[in-house]
Design a protein around this motif. Structure first.
Motif, PDB file in Angstrom:
ATOM      1  N   SER A  30      -0.641  -5.538  -4.599  1.00  0.00           N
ATOM      2  CA  SER A  30      -0.009  -4.658  -3.513  1.00  0.00           C
ATOM      3  C   SER A  30       1.067  -5.605  -2.961  1.00  0.00           C
ATOM      4  O   SER A  30       1.059  -6.740  -2.455  1.00  0.00           O
ATOM      5  CB  SER A  30      -1.163  -4.371  -2.472  1.00  0.00           C
ATOM      6  N   VAL A  31       2.289  -4.913  -2.780  1.00  0.00           N
ATOM      7  CA  VAL A  31       3.338  -5.489  -2.230  1.00  0.00           C
ATOM      8  C   VAL A  31       3.409  -5.348  -0.817  1.00  0.00           C
ATOM      9  O   VAL A  31       4.061  -6.190   0.186  1.00  0.00           O
ATOM     10  CB  VAL A  31       4.743  -5.165  -2.621  1.00  0.00           C
ATOM     11  N   GLY A  32       2.930  -4.272  -0.192  1.00  0.00           N
ATOM     12  CA  GLY A  32       2.789  -4.098   1.373  1.00  0.00           C
ATOM     13  C   GLY A  32       4.208  -4.054   2.002  1.00  0.00           C
ATOM     14  O   GLY A  32       5.175  -4.109   1.111  1.00  0.00           O
ATOM     15  N   GLY A  33       4.398  -3.445   2.984  1.00  0.00           N
ATOM     16  CA  GLY A  33       5.770  -3.211   3.658  1.00  0.00           C
ATOM     17  C   GLY A  33       6.369  -2.030   2.908  1.00  0.00           C
ATOM     18  O   GLY A  33       6.015  -1.254   2.058  1.00  0.00           O
ATOM     19  N   SER A  34       7.853  -1.926   3.233  1.00  0.00           N
ATOM     20  CA  SER A  34       8.376  -0.990   2.752  1.00  0.00           C
ATOM     21  C   SER A  34       9.308  -1.311   1.462  1.00  0.00           C
ATOM     22  O   SER A  34       9.823  -0.318   0.778  1.00  0.00           O
ATOM     23  CB  SER A  34       9.467  -0.459   3.844  1.00  0.00           C
ATOM     24  N   GLU A  35       9.614  -2.563   1.013  1.00  0.00           N
ATOM     25  CA  GLU A  35      10.181  -2.955  -0.179  1.00  0.00           C
ATOM     26  C   GLU A  35       9.136  -2.944  -1.308  1.00  0.00           C
ATOM     27  O   GLU A  35       8.145  -3.186  -1.168  1.00  0.00           O
ATOM     28  CB  GLU A  35      10.743  -4.339   0.141  1.00  0.00           C
ATOM     29  N   SER A  36       9.763  -2.330  -2.372  1.00  0.00           N
ATOM     30  CA  SER A  36       9.004  -2.159  -3.563  1.00  0.00           C
ATOM     31  C   SER A  36       9.107  -3.481  -4.361  1.00  0.00           C
ATOM     32  O   SER A  36       9.828  -3.385  -5.570  1.00  0.00           O
ATOM     33  CB  SER A  36       9.310  -0.966  -4.296  1.00  0.00           C
ATOM     34  N   LYS A  37       8.738  -4.517  -3.910  1.00  0.00           N
ATOM     35  CA  LYS A  37       8.982  -5.742  -4.884  1.00  0.00           C
ATOM     36  C   LYS A  37       7.831  -6.739  -4.361  1.00  0.00           C
ATOM     37  O   LYS A  37       7.192  -6.811  -3.106  1.00  0.00           O
ATOM     38  CB  LYS A  37      10.182  -6.288  -4.740  1.00  0.00           C
ATOM     39  N   LYS A  71       9.932  -1.757 -10.185  1.00  0.00           N
ATOM     40  CA  LYS A  71      10.703  -0.799 -11.258  1.00  0.00           C
ATOM     41  C   LYS A  71      10.142  -0.998 -12.862  1.00  0.00           C
ATOM     42  O   LYS A  71      10.306  -2.051 -13.152  1.00  0.00           O
ATOM     43  CB  LYS A  71      12.058  -0.997 -11.319  1.00  0.00           C
ATOM     44  N   VAL A  72       9.613   0.039 -13.327  1.00  0.00           N
ATOM     45  CA  VAL A  72       9.288  -0.017 -14.650  1.00  0.00           C
ATOM     46  C   VAL A  72      10.311  -0.513 -15.524  1.00  0.00           C
ATOM     47  O   VAL A  72      11.319  -0.415 -15.591  1.00  0.00           O
ATOM     48  CB  VAL A  72       8.603   1.452 -15.070  1.00  0.00           C
ATOM     49  N   ASP A 100       2.587   1.283  -3.151  1.00  0.00           N
ATOM     50  CA  ASP A 100       2.633  -0.158  -2.813  1.00  0.00           C
ATOM     51  C   ASP A 100       2.112  -1.157  -3.937  1.00  0.00           C
ATOM     52  O   ASP A 100       2.013  -2.194  -3.884  1.00  0.00           O
ATOM     53  CB  ASP A 100       2.469  -0.544  -1.519  1.00  0.00           C
ATOM     54  N   GLN A 101       1.558  -0.371  -5.088  1.00  0.00           N
ATOM     55  CA  GLN A 101       0.933  -1.300  -6.108  1.00  0.00           C
ATOM     56  C   GLN A 101       1.606  -1.400  -7.133  1.00  0.00           C
ATOM     57  O   GLN A 101       2.066  -0.482  -7.936  1.00  0.00           O
ATOM     58  CB  GLN A 101      -0.470  -0.461  -6.509  1.00  0.00           C
ATOM     59  N   ILE A 102       1.919  -2.688  -7.729  1.00  0.00           N
ATOM     60  CA  ILE A 102       2.952  -2.750  -8.778  1.00  0.00           C
ATOM     61  C   ILE A 102       2.009  -3.470  -9.987  1.00  0.00           C
ATOM     62  O   ILE A 102       1.166  -4.423  -9.592  1.00  0.00           O
ATOM     63  CB  ILE A 102       4.074  -3.988  -8.540  1.00  0.00           C
ATOM     64  N   ASN A 103       1.847  -2.706 -11.158  1.00  0.00           N
ATOM     65  CA  ASN A 103       1.042  -3.062 -12.046  1.00  0.00           C
ATOM     66  C   ASN A 103       1.994  -3.969 -13.092  1.00  0.00           C
ATOM     67  O   ASN A 103       3.062  -3.150 -13.564  1.00  0.00           O
ATOM     68  CB  ASN A 103       0.433  -1.818 -12.874  1.00  0.00           C
TER      69      ASN A 103
END
Length: 117
Positions: A30-37, A71-72, A100-103
């Motif tokens: 989970s990245v949390g916050g507004s940024e997707s990283k 980003k995929v 907010d979950q990056i797999n």
């Protein structure tokens, strides 16, 4: 017996690589916050934990040089460093993003690099 230790460490890194490749290691965070990283520190910790779980060995020292963008297809190269200084490359590749979950998949190189002299 420095040679024996070096052989053992190299074997351990090779076993780690083989275990990660054979099992098909995947993780999510989970990245949390507004940024997707995913921050490089959280990525390093997640990769180390997942490799340890996959291989049944203690958590290795993993360092990732950059954040992983959510980003995929995005990938980054991390480095696993053994006690003798030998290294093994590890690639983290984003497979999906859910809110907010990056797999991501984790793939270790099949060969370690010896320590620099």
């Amino acid at each position: 017996m420095p040679m024996a230790r070096s052989t053992t460490v190299t074997w351990s890194l090779s076993a780690l690589a083989a275990g990660a490749l054979l099992v098909g290691c995947s993780a999510s965070a989970s990245v949390g916050g507004s940024e997707s990283k995913l921050s490089k520190d959280k990525l390093s910790a997640t990769v180390a934990k997942k490799l340890a779980e996959t291989t049944g060995q203690p958590e290795p020292d993993v360092t990732c040089p950059e954040d992983l963008a959510g980003k995929v297809g995005t990938e980054t190269r991390c480095t696993l460093t053994a006690g003798d200084g030998s290294t093994l490359g590890v690639t983290a590749t984003v497979t999906s993003v859910d809110g907010d979950q990056i797999n991501f998949d984790i793939e270790a190189d099949d060969k370690a690099s010896p320590a620099a002299n």
